[in-house]
Structures are given as C-alpha cells and as structure tokens.
Design a protein around this motif. Structure first.
Motif, PDB file in Angstrom:
ATOM      1  N   TRP A 118       0.859  -1.179   0.000  1.00  0.00           N
ATOM      2  CA  TRP A 118       0.000   0.000   0.000  1.00  0.00           C
ATOM      3  C   TRP A 118       0.891   1.223   0.000  1.00  0.00           C
ATOM      4  CZ3 TRP A 118       0.055   2.335   5.047  1.00  0.00           C
ATOM      5  CH2 TRP A 118       0.505   1.508   6.069  1.00  0.00           C
ATOM      6  N   ASP A 136      -8.181  -0.730   1.283  1.00  0.00           N
ATOM      7  CA  ASP A 136      -9.187  -1.328   2.154  1.00  0.00           C
ATOM      8  C   ASP A 136      -8.514  -1.582   3.501  1.00  0.00           C
ATOM      9  OD1 ASP A 136     -11.352  -2.607   3.247  1.00  0.00           O
ATOM     10  OD2 ASP A 136     -11.151  -4.435   2.033  1.00  0.00           O
ATOM     11  N   SER A 137      -9.035  -0.976   4.563  1.00  0.00           N
ATOM     12  CA  SER A 137      -8.396  -1.093   5.874  1.00  0.00           C
ATOM     13  C   SER A 137      -8.372  -2.530   6.375  1.00  0.00           C
ATOM     14  CB  SER A 137      -9.098  -0.179   6.881  1.00  0.00           C
ATOM     15  OG  SER A 137     -10.464  -0.536   6.987  1.00  0.00           O
ATOM     16  N   LYS A 138      -9.299  -3.361   5.897  1.00  0.00           N
ATOM     17  CA  LYS A 138      -9.301  -4.777   6.303  1.00  0.00           C
ATOM     18  C   LYS A 138      -8.062  -5.501   5.786  1.00  0.00           C
ATOM     19  CE  LYS A 138     -14.320  -5.052   6.306  1.00  0.00           C
ATOM     20  NZ  LYS A 138     -15.493  -5.614   5.631  1.00  0.00           N
ATOM     21  N   ALA A 141      -5.095  -4.343   7.937  1.00  0.00           N
ATOM     22  CA  ALA A 141      -5.168  -4.922   9.279  1.00  0.00           C
ATOM     23  C   ALA A 141      -4.849  -6.409   9.256  1.00  0.00           C
ATOM     24  CB  ALA A 141      -6.555  -4.687   9.869  1.00  0.00           C
ATOM     25  N   GLU A 155       0.249   3.694   8.597  1.00  0.00           N
ATOM     26  CA  GLU A 155      -1.119   3.178   8.641  1.00  0.00           C
ATOM     27  C   GLU A 155      -2.009   4.136   9.405  1.00  0.00           C
ATOM     28  OE1 GLU A 155      -3.512  -0.780  10.201  1.00  0.00           O
ATOM     29  OE2 GLU A 155      -1.336  -0.715  10.251  1.00  0.00           O
ATOM     30  N   GLU A 156      -3.154   4.457   8.804  1.00  0.00           N
ATOM     31  CA  GLU A 156      -4.111   5.340   9.459  1.00  0.00           C
ATOM     32  C   GLU A 156      -4.896   4.546  10.491  1.00  0.00           C
ATOM     33  OE1 GLU A 156      -6.561   6.835   6.362  1.00  0.00           O
ATOM     34  OE2 GLU A 156      -5.123   8.357   5.756  1.00  0.00           O
ATOM     35  N   THR A 157      -5.107   5.107  11.648  1.00  0.00           N
ATOM     36  CA  THR A 157      -5.926   4.459  12.662  1.00  0.00           C
ATOM     37  C   THR A 157      -7.274   5.130  12.671  1.00  0.00           C
ATOM     38  OG1 THR A 157      -4.990   5.952  14.299  1.00  0.00           O
ATOM     39  CG2 THR A 157      -3.979   3.770  14.086  1.00  0.00           C
ATOM     40  N   ASP A 158      -8.316   4.345  12.451  1.00  0.00           N
ATOM     41  CA  ASP A 158      -9.666   4.896  12.391  1.00  0.00           C
ATOM     42  C   ASP A 158     -10.252   4.980  13.779  1.00  0.00           C
ATOM     43  OD1 ASP A 158      -9.901   5.249   9.582  1.00  0.00           O
ATOM     44  OD2 ASP A 158      -9.963   3.061   9.399  1.00  0.00           O
TER      45      ASP A 158
END
Length: 158
Positions: A118, A136-138, A141, A155-158
């Motif tokens: 990514w 896609d955050s999945k 993760a 990595e963005e943390t939602d």
C-alpha cells in the motif's frame, strides 16, 4: 514513457556477426576444396587454410555475440535504474539543501488490485495510475498488504 530515439546496435555485436559470417564462408570454401580432392595430402591445405580458421572465427563470433548481448543488457539495466532513481531536484541543488524530504507526503492511501503493497496517493509507483484504488483497511489490518518502501506510508488508525 518510451523515447523515440533510434537504438543503435553495440559494435561488439557487429563484430560477432561479421566473425560468424566470415567463419561460415571459410568453412564452406574449405569444404568445397576438400570435396574436390581425392587424396588426403591434397585436402590438408584446405583444412589448414580455410576450415580450421573458419571454425575459430565461428567460435570467436559466438563469444562476441554472447558478450555483446550481456553488455547491452547491462547498459539497459543501468539506464532503467537511472530513470527509476531520480537525482536531487534542481531547486534543492541551487539552494544547497539536501533532498531529505520524503518522496510522497499525501495522507490518502492507495493500492493496486492484486498488489502486495500500500502506498501514499502521491507515491511515484501509483501516482497517475487509473487502476490504483483506495486502500481497504481490512487488508492492511490482516497483514495481506505491506507498506511501500519508497514512500513509507503510515497506517491510518480509524
């Protein structure tokens, strides 16, 4: 982007093809001379003056072709490496600043379907590519995608 310049053939390749052609001609002349003589003592001059040097030229031509193609391939790899690794921007050289800024700074993350990394949206590897889609955050993760070593996204943390 492909350049429109005419690609030149490496001189070693020309020498290899010339040696192969000359060797083939000498071998044919030697064979023709040998085939016209009945006695072995009359065939030996053709073998010594045409066939043996012709075979040596064929071997030399094959070696030159193998070396020439390797050097052409190495030159192309160097050219591609030079295109991939850009030098410091001209503005940074004029101001005396080192180019320590990251290549990409965008906060938006992108990926190429079927890829393994990514990237930041302005990473040189995905910038301007229509097939690049938001990450896609999945997938991130789950560990299926890794961070790009070029733009080093966080990595963005939602």
């Amino acid at each position: 982007m492909r350049t429109s310049r005419l690609r030149t053939v490496h001189p070693v390749l020309w020498a290899g093809w010339a040696a192969l052609a000359a060797g083939a001609v000498l071998c044919v002349v030697g064979w023709y001379g040998v085939s016209g003589e009945r006695y072995a003592e009359r065939q030996l001059p053709y073998l010594a003056s045409c066939t043996v040097p012709g075979a040596a030229l064929i071997v030399a031509g094959a070696v030159l072709l193998a070396h020439g193609r390797g050097s052409v391939a190495a030159a192309r790899v160097e050219e591609l490496y030079g295109l991939l690794v850009a030098a410091e921007p001209a503005e940074a050289e004029e101001t005396g600043q080192a180019a320590t800024a990251p290549l990409a700074v965008s906060g938006e993350l992108r990926m190429v379907p079927g890829g393994t990394l990514w990237h930041r949206a302005d990473c040189p590897l995905v910038a301007g590519k229509a097939e690049a889609v938001p990450v896609d955050s999945k997938l991130v993760a789950s560990g299926e995608l890794g961070p790009c070593p070029i733009c080093e996204p966080v990595e963005e943390t939602d």
